[in-house]
Design a protein around this motif. Structure first.
Motif, PDB file in Angstrom:
ATOM      1  N   ALA A  93       4.370 -18.539   8.900  1.00 43.06           N
ATOM      2  CA  ALA A  93       2.975 -18.938   8.687  1.00 43.06           C
ATOM      3  C   ALA A  93       2.828 -19.527   7.293  1.00 43.06           C
ATOM      4  CB  ALA A  93       2.057 -17.737   8.861  1.00 43.06           C
ATOM      5  N   ALA A  94       1.810 -20.331   7.117  1.00 43.54           N
ATOM      6  CA  ALA A  94       1.543 -20.930   5.808  1.00 43.54           C
ATOM      7  C   ALA A  94       1.183 -19.843   4.800  1.00 43.54           C
ATOM      8  CB  ALA A  94       0.418 -21.951   5.925  1.00 43.54           C
ATOM      9  N   ALA A  95       1.676 -19.999   3.582  1.00 42.33           N
ATOM     10  CA  ALA A  95       1.412 -19.009   2.540  1.00 42.33           C
ATOM     11  C   ALA A  95      -0.060 -19.017   2.141  1.00 42.33           C
ATOM     12  CB  ALA A  95       2.296 -19.293   1.331  1.00 42.33           C
ATOM     13  N   MET A  96      -0.525 -17.887   1.622  1.00 42.13           N
ATOM     14  CA  MET A  96      -1.920 -17.727   1.206  1.00 42.13           C
ATOM     15  C   MET A  96      -2.010 -17.599  -0.306  1.00 42.13           C
ATOM     16  SD  MET A  96      -3.271 -15.066   4.154  1.00 42.13           S
ATOM     17  CE  MET A  96      -2.060 -13.788   3.753  1.00 42.13           C
ATOM     18  N   LEU A  97      -3.234 -17.569  -0.816  1.00 40.49           N
ATOM     19  CA  LEU A  97      -3.455 -17.313  -2.232  1.00 40.49           C
ATOM     20  C   LEU A  97      -3.099 -15.859  -2.534  1.00 40.49           C
ATOM     21  CD1 LEU A  97      -6.856 -19.187  -2.741  1.00 40.49           C
ATOM     22  CD2 LEU A  97      -4.566 -19.933  -3.467  1.00 40.49           C
ATOM     23  N   PRO A  98      -2.783 -15.554  -3.792  1.00 42.44           N
ATOM     24  CA  PRO A  98      -2.384 -14.181  -4.121  1.00 42.44           C
ATOM     25  C   PRO A  98      -3.532 -13.184  -3.986  1.00 42.44           C
ATOM     26  CG  PRO A  98      -2.557 -15.522  -6.098  1.00 42.44           C
ATOM     27  CD  PRO A  98      -2.664 -16.452  -4.950  1.00 42.44           C
ATOM     28  N   SER A  99      -3.184 -11.975  -3.580  1.00 44.55           N
ATOM     29  CA  SER A  99      -4.130 -10.860  -3.512  1.00 44.55           C
ATOM     30  C   SER A  99      -3.345  -9.564  -3.503  1.00 44.55           C
ATOM     31  CB  SER A  99      -5.009 -10.958  -2.264  1.00 44.55           C
ATOM     32  OG  SER A  99      -5.921  -9.873  -2.201  1.00 44.55           O
ATOM     33  N   THR A 100      -3.778  -8.594  -4.286  1.00 41.76           N
ATOM     34  CA  THR A 100      -3.057  -7.329  -4.446  1.00 41.76           C
ATOM     35  C   THR A 100      -2.987  -6.547  -3.132  1.00 41.76           C
ATOM     36  OG1 THR A 100      -3.799  -7.202  -6.734  1.00 41.76           O
ATOM     37  CG2 THR A 100      -3.003  -5.164  -5.736  1.00 41.76           C
ATOM     38  N   PRO A 101      -1.831  -6.027  -2.766  1.00 36.39           N
ATOM     39  CA  PRO A 101      -1.718  -5.208  -1.544  1.00 36.39           C
ATOM     40  C   PRO A 101      -2.336  -3.828  -1.758  1.00 36.39           C
ATOM     41  CG  PRO A 101       0.373  -5.227  -2.690  1.00 36.39           C
ATOM     42  CD  PRO A 101      -0.517  -6.184  -3.436  1.00 36.39           C
ATOM     43  N   VAL A 102      -2.953  -3.301  -0.696  1.00 41.25           N
ATOM     44  CA  VAL A 102      -3.570  -1.979  -0.799  1.00 41.25           C
ATOM     45  C   VAL A 102      -3.032  -0.992   0.237  1.00 41.25           C
ATOM     46  CG1 VAL A 102      -5.688  -2.863  -1.839  1.00 41.25           C
ATOM     47  CG2 VAL A 102      -5.514  -2.713   0.654  1.00 41.25           C
ATOM     48  N   ARG A 103      -2.476  -1.496   1.346  1.00 42.77           N
ATOM     49  CA  ARG A 103      -1.990  -0.573   2.375  1.00 42.77           C
ATOM     50  C   ARG A 103      -0.874  -1.223   3.196  1.00 42.77           C
ATOM     51  NH1 ARG A 103      -4.086   4.077   2.713  1.00 42.77           N
ATOM     52  NH2 ARG A 103      -3.405   5.523   4.331  1.00 42.77           N
ATOM     53  N   LEU A 104       0.097  -0.392   3.609  1.00 40.16           N
ATOM     54  CA  LEU A 104       1.229  -0.843   4.410  1.00 40.16           C
ATOM     55  C   LEU A 104       1.236  -0.093   5.730  1.00 40.16           C
ATOM     56  CD1 LEU A 104       4.054  -2.335   4.632  1.00 40.16           C
ATOM     57  CD2 LEU A 104       5.035  -0.206   3.743  1.00 40.16           C
ATOM     58  N   LYS A 105       1.411  -0.829   6.835  1.00 37.48           N
ATOM     59  CA  LYS A 105       1.490  -0.215   8.151  1.00 37.48           C
ATOM     60  C   LYS A 105       2.721  -0.730   8.891  1.00 37.48           C
ATOM     61  CE  LYS A 105      -3.472   0.630   8.910  1.00 37.48           C
ATOM     62  NZ  LYS A 105      -4.616   0.448   9.833  1.00 37.48           N
ATOM     63  N   ILE A 106       3.503   0.202   9.423  1.00 39.37           N
ATOM     64  CA  ILE A 106       4.662  -0.146  10.252  1.00 39.37           C
ATOM     65  C   ILE A 106       4.539   0.666  11.535  1.00 39.37           C
ATOM     66  CG2 ILE A 106       7.165  -0.356  10.376  1.00 39.37           C
ATOM     67  CD1 ILE A 106       7.276  -0.087   7.349  1.00 39.37           C
ATOM     68  N   LYS A 107       4.097   0.033  12.600  1.00 37.87           N
ATOM     69  CA  LYS A 107       3.786   0.733  13.838  1.00 37.87           C
ATOM     70  C   LYS A 107       4.998   1.455  14.402  1.00 37.87           C
ATOM     71  CE  LYS A 107       1.743   0.040  18.419  1.00 37.87           C
ATOM     72  NZ  LYS A 107       1.140  -0.955  19.360  1.00 37.87           N
ATOM     73  N   ARG A 108       6.165   0.803  14.431  1.00 39.18           N
ATOM     74  CA  ARG A 108       7.352   1.421  15.033  1.00 39.18           C
ATOM     75  C   ARG A 108       7.705   2.741  14.363  1.00 39.18           C
ATOM     76  NH1 ARG A 108      12.255   0.762  17.745  1.00 39.18           N
ATOM     77  NH2 ARG A 108      11.816  -1.334  18.462  1.00 39.18           N
ATOM     78  N   LEU A 109       7.515   2.823  13.053  1.00 40.47           N
ATOM     79  CA  LEU A 109       7.934   4.006  12.308  1.00 40.47           C
ATOM     80  C   LEU A 109       6.793   4.994  12.081  1.00 40.47           C
ATOM     81  CD1 LEU A 109      10.179   2.318   9.574  1.00 40.47           C
ATOM     82  CD2 LEU A 109      10.750   2.967  11.924  1.00 40.47           C
ATOM     83  N   GLY A 110       5.586   4.652  12.499  1.00 40.55           N
ATOM     84  CA  GLY A 110       4.451   5.524  12.259  1.00 40.55           C
ATOM     85  C   GLY A 110       4.037   5.569  10.803  1.00 40.55           C
ATOM     86  N   VAL A 111       4.312   4.498  10.056  1.00 36.11           N
ATOM     87  CA  VAL A 111       3.979   4.454   8.626  1.00 36.11           C
ATOM     88  C   VAL A 111       2.576   3.887   8.448  1.00 36.11           C
ATOM     89  CG1 VAL A 111       4.522   3.351   6.422  1.00 36.11           C
ATOM     90  CG2 VAL A 111       6.369   4.262   7.862  1.00 36.11           C
ATOM     91  N   ASP A 112       1.760   4.582   7.674  1.00 36.14           N
ATOM     92  CA  ASP A 112       0.432   4.117   7.261  1.00 36.14           C
ATOM     93  C   ASP A 112       0.224   4.655   5.854  1.00 36.14           C
ATOM     94  OD1 ASP A 112      -2.170   3.344   6.896  1.00 36.14           O
ATOM     95  OD2 ASP A 112      -2.942   4.273   8.731  1.00 36.14           O
ATOM     96  N   ALA A 113       0.559   3.831   4.860  1.00 32.83           N
ATOM     97  CA  ALA A 113       0.682   4.343   3.501  1.00 32.83           C
ATOM     98  C   ALA A 113      -0.079   3.480   2.492  1.00 32.83           C
ATOM     99  CB  ALA A 113       2.158   4.396   3.108  1.00 32.83           C
ATOM    100  N   PRO A 114      -0.639   4.112   1.476  1.00 29.85           N
ATOM    101  CA  PRO A 114      -1.271   3.355   0.389  1.00 29.85           C
ATOM    102  C   PRO A 114      -0.214   2.687  -0.484  1.00 29.85           C
ATOM    103  CG  PRO A 114      -1.266   5.698  -0.107  1.00 29.85           C
ATOM    104  CD  PRO A 114      -0.742   5.563   1.282  1.00 29.85           C
ATOM    105  N   VAL A 115      -0.610   1.617  -1.152  1.00 28.89           N
ATOM    106  CA  VAL A 115       0.300   0.860  -2.017  1.00 28.89           C
ATOM    107  C   VAL A 115      -0.244   0.871  -3.437  1.00 28.89           C
ATOM    108  CG1 VAL A 115       1.397  -1.371  -2.455  1.00 28.89           C
ATOM    109  CG2 VAL A 115       0.971  -0.622  -0.090  1.00 28.89           C
ATOM    110  N   ARG A 116       0.642   1.153  -4.393  1.00 30.55           N
ATOM    111  CA  ARG A 116       0.276   1.157  -5.811  1.00 30.55           C
ATOM    112  C   ARG A 116       1.166   0.171  -6.572  1.00 30.55           C
ATOM    113  NH1 ARG A 116       0.966   6.580  -9.304  1.00 30.55           N
ATOM    114  NH2 ARG A 116      -0.788   7.262  -7.985  1.00 30.55           N
ATOM    115  N   SER A 117       0.585  -0.489  -7.564  1.00 31.77           N
ATOM    116  CA  SER A 117       1.328  -1.424  -8.399  1.00 31.77           C
ATOM    117  C   SER A 117       2.301  -0.678  -9.307  1.00 31.77           C
ATOM    118  CB  SER A 117       0.347  -2.246  -9.249  1.00 31.77           C
ATOM    119  OG  SER A 117       1.040  -2.986 -10.219  1.00 31.77           O
ATOM    120  N   VAL A 118       3.553  -1.211  -9.416  1.00 26.03           N
ATOM    121  CA  VAL A 118       4.547  -0.655 -10.336  1.00 26.03           C
ATOM    122  C   VAL A 118       5.170  -1.794 -11.139  1.00 26.03           C
ATOM    123  CG1 VAL A 118       5.076   1.339  -8.887  1.00 26.03           C
ATOM    124  CG2 VAL A 118       6.382  -0.774  -8.607  1.00 26.03           C
TER     125      VAL A 118
END
Length: 250
Positions: A93-118
């Motif tokens: 897909a065409a790239a988008m403008l930058p924006s900070t990530p806040v949450r990650l979801k991976i359905k296969r693994l059951g992951v639903d996790a917050p994201v913090r900048s490091v």
């Protein structure tokens, strides 16, 4: 001739020869051997061309991708450290403008996790999320944001001293699986997995993971391999390579 019977026992008279019975047994033996040879030869002919005898099976030509899910493990992707990252067999897909990530979801693994900048630690390595929050994912802020052109790098622990962590099942991902990253602008970027690699930390593929890319990519990193009790670290890294293939606004 020595008498083989006990002393005083009569010696039995010699048995008459039966030439007719011997000939019959010989004929039957030859016929049996010929029958076995004929059956074996017939089996070789049928097995050589099973489709001509209605014995061909779809199982013989079933591709690996058509096998039932979970029956066959996917081999981890391998390449030279300077090779480009693997891409999924789907249009990016065409790239988008930058924006900070806040949450990650991976359905296969059951992951639903917050994201913090490091950022970077004092020794020059990338910081990792604190071990007391095993479900937290770290986004390396010196790279692209998810959905922006280039590689966005997210890190998570495999485990802690007492339990498994957010990326413990990362090697279970399969090519074609999707990963979603919700961004601060309300857009969720959807990435499709193109490959999973297990790399020795001594030969970490730096260019492949952090090098510039034209498409919006997502690289997930965690620990893997054997645990070295002397150093307190795992010997390898597990790296998931994914490319953005769609997005939606939630």
């Amino acid at each position: 001739m020595v008498n083989q019977y006990p002393y005083g026992s009569p010696v039995p008279p010699p048995q008459p020869q039966d030439d007719g019975g011997k000939a019959l047994r010989t004929t039957l033996l030859v016929a049996a051997i010929a029958g076995v040879v004929t059956v074996v030869a017939g089996m070789f002919i049928v097995l050589g061309s099973p489709e001509e005898y209605g014995l061909a099976s779809d199982r013989d030509s079933l591709g690996l991708t058509a096998q039932p899910d979970g029956k066959a493990e996917q081999a981890l992707w391998q390449a030279d450290p300077d090779a480009p990252p693997p891409l999924p067999q789907i249009q990016p897909a065409a790239a988008m403008l930058p924006s900070t990530p806040v949450r990650l979801k991976i359905k296969r693994l059951g992951v639903d996790a917050p994201v913090r900048s490091v950022g970077l630690a004092r020794d020059g390595t990338i910081q990792v999320p604190p071990a007391d929050n095993p479900n937290l994912v770290g986004w390396y802020r010196n790279m692209s944001t998810p959905g922006e052109a280039g590689p966005a790098v997210l890190l998570g622990h495999k485990d802690t001293r007492t339990r498994s962590a957010v990326f413990s099942r990362l090697p279970e991902l399969r090519n074609g699986d999707t990963i979603e990253v919700k961004r601060q602008d309300g857009v969720t970027a959807v990435f499709t997995v193109g490959g999973i690699e297990q790399a020795d930390k001594k030969t970490f593929p730096t260019e492949r993971v952090y090098g510039p890319q034209q498409n919006a990519q997502l690289h997930l990193i965690t620990c893997g391999g054997a645990y070295n009790r002397n150093t307190g670290h795992y010997t390898d890294n597990v790296i998931v390579y994914a490319t953005m293939t769609s997005s939606y606004r939630s």
